[in-house]
Design a protein around this motif. Structure first.
Motif, PDB file in Angstrom:
ATOM      1  N   MET A   1      -8.763  -1.490   1.274  1.00 24.38           N
ATOM      2  CA  MET A   1      -7.649  -1.780   1.903  1.00 24.38           C
ATOM      3  C   MET A   1      -6.502  -1.654   0.918  1.00 24.38           C
ATOM      4  SD  MET A   1      -8.563  -4.396   4.789  1.00 24.38           S
ATOM      5  CE  MET A   1      -7.134  -4.415   5.713  1.00 24.38           C
ATOM      6  N   LYS A   2      -6.796  -1.710  -0.228  1.00 18.22           N
ATOM      7  CA  LYS A   2      -5.723  -1.784  -1.422  1.00 18.22           C
ATOM      8  C   LYS A   2      -5.040  -0.502  -1.707  1.00 18.22           C
ATOM      9  CE  LYS A   2      -7.158  -5.773  -3.917  1.00 18.22           C
ATOM     10  NZ  LYS A   2      -7.931  -6.058  -5.468  1.00 18.22           N
ATOM     11  N   ASP A   3      -5.917   0.792  -1.213  1.00 14.45           N
ATOM     12  CA  ASP A   3      -5.418   1.987  -1.080  1.00 14.45           C
ATOM     13  C   ASP A   3      -4.213   2.413  -0.285  1.00 14.45           C
ATOM     14  OD1 ASP A   3      -7.335   2.261  -2.793  1.00 14.45           O
ATOM     15  OD2 ASP A   3      -8.879   3.171  -1.312  1.00 14.45           O
ATOM     16  N   ALA A   4      -3.743   1.481   0.544  1.00 11.16           N
ATOM     17  CA  ALA A   4      -2.763   1.580   1.727  1.00 11.16           C
ATOM     18  C   ALA A   4      -1.310   2.232   0.930  1.00 11.16           C
ATOM     19  CB  ALA A   4      -2.419   0.474   2.465  1.00 11.16           C
ATOM     20  N   ALA A   5      -0.821   3.288   1.479  1.00  5.86           N
ATOM     21  CA  ALA A   5       0.314   3.995   0.977  1.00  5.86           C
ATOM     22  C   ALA A   5       1.447   2.744   1.465  1.00  5.86           C
ATOM     23  CB  ALA A   5       0.569   5.146   1.324  1.00  5.86           C
ATOM     24  N   ILE A   6       1.650   2.648   2.881  1.00  2.00           N
ATOM     25  CA  ILE A   6       2.524   1.887   3.541  1.00  2.00           C
ATOM     26  C   ILE A   6       2.204   0.842   4.417  1.00  2.00           C
ATOM     27  CG2 ILE A   6       4.676   2.139   5.096  1.00  2.00           C
ATOM     28  CD1 ILE A   6       5.317   3.129   2.397  1.00  2.00           C
ATOM     29  N   TRP A   7       2.635  -0.255   4.322  1.00  2.00           N
ATOM     30  CA  TRP A   7       2.435  -1.286   5.287  1.00  2.00           C
ATOM     31  C   TRP A   7       3.818  -1.566   6.254  1.00  2.00           C
ATOM     32  CZ3 TRP A   7      -2.182  -4.224   5.075  1.00  2.00           C
ATOM     33  CH2 TRP A   7      -3.093  -3.935   4.072  1.00  2.00           C
ATOM     34  N   LEU A   8       3.386  -1.140   7.520  1.00  2.00           N
ATOM     35  CA  LEU A   8       4.428  -1.345   8.402  1.00  2.00           C
ATOM     36  C   LEU A   8       4.026  -2.684   9.113  1.00  2.00           C
ATOM     37  CD1 LEU A   8       4.523   2.224  10.142  1.00  2.00           C
ATOM     38  CD2 LEU A   8       5.867   1.616   8.443  1.00  2.00           C
TER      39      LEU A   8
ATOM     40  N   ALA B   1       2.646   7.431  -1.259  1.00  2.00           N
ATOM     41  CA  ALA B   1       3.843   6.722  -1.761  1.00  2.00           C
ATOM     42  C   ALA B   1       3.430   5.581  -2.891  1.00  2.00           C
ATOM     43  CB  ALA B   1       4.399   5.895  -0.705  1.00  2.00           C
ATOM     44  N   ASP B   2       2.796   6.633  -3.825  1.00  2.00           N
ATOM     45  CA  ASP B   2       2.260   5.841  -4.903  1.00  2.00           C
ATOM     46  C   ASP B   2       3.209   4.977  -5.964  1.00  2.00           C
ATOM     47  OD1 ASP B   2      -0.450   6.493  -4.341  1.00  2.00           O
ATOM     48  OD2 ASP B   2      -0.422   8.338  -5.933  1.00  2.00           O
ATOM     49  N   HIS B   3       4.686   5.871  -5.873  1.00  2.00           N
ATOM     50  CA  HIS B   3       5.582   5.231  -6.694  1.00  2.00           C
ATOM     51  C   HIS B   3       5.842   3.908  -6.178  1.00  2.00           C
ATOM     52  CE1 HIS B   3       7.633   7.033  -3.296  1.00  2.00           C
ATOM     53  NE2 HIS B   3       8.651   6.399  -3.660  1.00  2.00           N
ATOM     54  N   LEU B   4       5.721   3.488  -4.893  1.00  2.00           N
ATOM     55  CA  LEU B   4       6.200   2.232  -4.485  1.00  2.00           C
ATOM     56  C   LEU B   4       4.883   1.131  -4.712  1.00  2.00           C
ATOM     57  CD1 LEU B   4       7.355   3.242  -1.037  1.00  2.00           C
ATOM     58  CD2 LEU B   4       8.959   2.974  -3.034  1.00  2.00           C
ATOM     59  N   ARG B   5       3.686   1.564  -5.016  1.00  2.00           N
ATOM     60  CA  ARG B   5       2.877   0.722  -5.235  1.00  2.00           C
ATOM     61  C   ARG B   5       3.128  -0.054  -6.660  1.00  2.00           C
ATOM     62  NH1 ARG B   5      -2.287   0.888  -3.152  1.00  2.00           N
ATOM     63  NH2 ARG B   5      -3.191   1.158  -5.215  1.00  2.00           N
ATOM     64  N   PRO B   6       2.948  -1.289  -6.618  1.00  2.00           N
ATOM     65  CA  PRO B   6       3.108  -2.203  -7.876  1.00  2.00           C
ATOM     66  C   PRO B   6       1.809  -2.094  -9.019  1.00  2.00           C
ATOM     67  CG  PRO B   6       2.480  -3.592  -6.287  1.00  2.00           C
ATOM     68  CD  PRO B   6       2.676  -2.368  -5.526  1.00  2.00           C
ATOM     69  N   ALA B   7       2.174  -2.081 -10.043  1.00  2.00           N
ATOM     70  CA  ALA B   7       0.985  -1.935 -11.240  1.00  2.00           C
ATOM     71  C   ALA B   7       0.072  -3.235 -11.106  1.00  2.00           C
ATOM     72  CB  ALA B   7       1.498  -2.063 -12.531  1.00  2.00           C
ATOM     73  N   ALA B   8       0.308  -4.197 -10.326  1.00  2.00           N
ATOM     74  CA  ALA B   8      -0.382  -5.464 -10.053  1.00  2.00           C
ATOM     75  C   ALA B   8      -1.660  -4.875  -9.626  1.00  2.00           C
ATOM     76  CB  ALA B   8       0.254  -6.361  -9.117  1.00  2.00           C
TER      77      ALA B   8
END
Length: 543
Positions: free
Chosen positions: A266-273, A487-494
């Motif tokens: 579930m961490k693979d999600a690009a966007i969370w609406l 939308a990988d650029h919105l995913r944090p390095a965390a």
């Protein structure tokens, strides 16, 4: 608190049994794609030059309401939308602007109706009986997931369709597992996950000091005792997640062929609406790939049926009474209490009720198997909204500025109701122990007290003051993910850090060691200096 702990322990013990039962079922679930494809025509109306293909993994119940709304709008704009759903369900079905792809399941409509219809009956049941119902629900959900994931012909068919993205609800990890299998970016649409898995999967900070947990019924302003309880609940969340996804972890390994848990997938999600906003929830941190889209149905309105016109007219107005999509009736003794109370008020009452109609229904009460809830709440004659506290109903009540009486039953509903009550827009009653006097007092307060109406009007104005409505915002971000393949650029390095690194414990350890070494060296040097100075002083004194 102790009840939540007992639930966790009980369910963990039953999950092992269910896992053993479902292993025997998995051998017969891999039966090939024998479902049906229902093609629905679409009319391209998109102003965007990009038209793509969207895969939707449907989730039944109230989760389907917003999933269907986005699927319909995407199809209306010209995208090819395919919705995958079981042949037998509670609310799922075809639509005008998307194609339906169904798969066989080893249960019938009667079983589905009995399972979801039993939710109302659990209101008066014992703790162990409620846990037994939850156990059957978990078994049903896992069986449905196996029917889809282990249908190799269906999965193979989906892999050949060249989809651009997958839309689903994260309340179940089925969609996330298929997205990983097919290599698709995921758009998750949900109110939230009870164990906080959505926030963990998005690497979103959730300090227990001011972010109330599910089932706590706290606001963001907690005293010391409440913060202690909230922290303990947050510490129990990993155990609750394990309880919810134990079976899916085994299924993930079998389906994906890799050693990974469903929570990791579930961490693979690009966007969370996120189907909420800060008129319902309290302010809290959010990540760049989390978008607030609460209240999608606010602008969807239709004329009321002719048979309802006499019920919505009149100087005293009317009251709308619904308990959500899965609880359309209540035990007879509780129904009798409501009818006695409604008999004593001047307003008419429109009640969604599918159970046996009692003989003594008052003249001012109309019982219907289905009511146009949003359209009724938009009518100027509505005086109050009696609701179970589900997020869809609450947002419709806020949108149309209708004071509420809330009777939470299960899930996040008690939390939702408490948050609305803290904003002064309604009252909360316990449906299991409610009396005629409490109902009359509650209705009198929300109908006749001006403060409830004033507060709900202020909250409604805040909710509707936005640059883009939630439906358009959901479609925009879905198209965004489809256009950019994620939308990988919105995913944090965390996401790439372990818990030791995330909390900087390694840095704190190194700095602590350095500080201790520096302190020890400093103390040693000072002792040497003092010793030398003392020796020199004593020598001079002797001389």
């Amino acid at each position: 608190m102790w009840k939540a702990f007992l639930q966790v322990c009980f369910l963990l013990s039953t999950v092992k049994e269910l896992n053993g039962e479902n292993k025997s079922q998995s051998a017969v679930q891999n039966n090939g794609f024998e479902g049906k494809v229902v093609n629905s025509p679409t009319t391209p109306e998109s102003s965007s030059k990009f038209l793509g293909r969207l895969l939707v993994i449907a989730v039944d119940g109230s989760h389907w309401v917003d999933l269907k709304a986005v699927a319909q709008e995407m199809g209306r704009r010209g995208h090819r939308v395919t919705v995958v759903m079981p042949e037998v369900s509670l609310r799922l079905g075809p639509g005008k602007h998307y194609t339906t792809l169904t798969y066989p399941v080893p249960y019938g409509q009667a079983e589905v109706d009995a399972l979801f219809g039993g939710i109302a009956e659990t209101m008066t049941k014992s703790f162990m009986e409620k846990m037994s119902h939850i156990r059957h629900m978990m078994s049903f959900i896992h069986t449905n997931a196996e029917s889809l994931l282990l249908n190799t012909s269906l999965i193979s068919h989906l892999s050949q369709q060249d989809f651009d993205a997958l839309l689903t609800s994260p309340i179940l990890p089925t969609g996330a597992l298929i997205a990983r299998k097919l290599g698709l970016p995921t758009i998750n649409l949900a109110r939230g996950v009870p164990c906080g898995l959505d926030m963990k999967a998005a690497a979103c900070p959730s300090p227990p000091s001011y972010v109330p947990r599910f089932f706590s019924r706290f606001t963001d302003k907690m005293n010391f005792k409440e913060r202690v309880i909230n922290t303990l609940i947050s510490l129990m969340e990993p155990l609750m997640c394990r309880m919810m996804h134990w079976q899916f972890d085994h299924l993930a390994v079998e389906f994906l062929g890799e050693d990974i848990s469903s929570a990791e997938v579930m961490k693979d999600a690009a966007i969370w609406l996120m189907r909420t906003d800060f008129t319902l929830d309290h302010p809290r941190p959010l990540m760049p790939n989390m978008v607030l889209v609460g209240g999608m149905n606010c602008d969807l309105r239709n004329p009321l049926p002719e048979d309802l016109q006499p019920w919505v007219s009149g100087a005293d107005g009317f009251v709308v009474f619904t308990l959500g999509s899965m609880v359309s009736s209540v035990p007879e003794d509780i129904a009798a209490i409501f009818l006695d109370a409604f008999r004593q008020i001047p307003q008419k009452v429109i009640w969604r009720y599918t159970g046996p109609v009692p003989d003594n229904v008052p003249e001012n009460v109309k019982m219907m198997k289905w009511v146009p809830q949003n359209d009724l709440l938009a009518h100027p004659g509505v005086r109050a909204f009696i609701t179970h506290g589900g997020s869809h109903g609450l947002y419709e009540g806020v949108c149309h500025a209708v004071p509420m009486m809330m009777l939470p039953i299960t899930g996040e509903q008690p939390d939702n109701a408490q948050r609305m009550a803290s904003r002064g827009v309604g009252v909360v009653l316990d449906i299991k122990t409610v009396t005629v006097e409490q109902l009359l007092q509650g209705l009198s307060d929300v109908i006749n007290s001006t403060r409830y109406k004033e507060n709900i009007m202020k909250l409604s104005a805040l909710h509707k003051d936005r640059p883009m409505n939630p439906s358009e915002l959901s479609v925009y971000w879905t198209e965004y993910v489809m256009r950019h393949k994620g939308a990988d650029h919105l995913r944090p390095a965390a996401h790439h850090l372990n818990w030791f690194q995330y909390h900087s414990l390694d840095v704190i350890t190194v700095l602590s060691v350095v500080a201790v070494v520096v302190l020890m060296v400093t103390v040693s040097c000072m002792r040497r200096c003092l010793s030398s100075t003392s020796s020199l002083f004593r020598k001079r004194k002797r001389d």
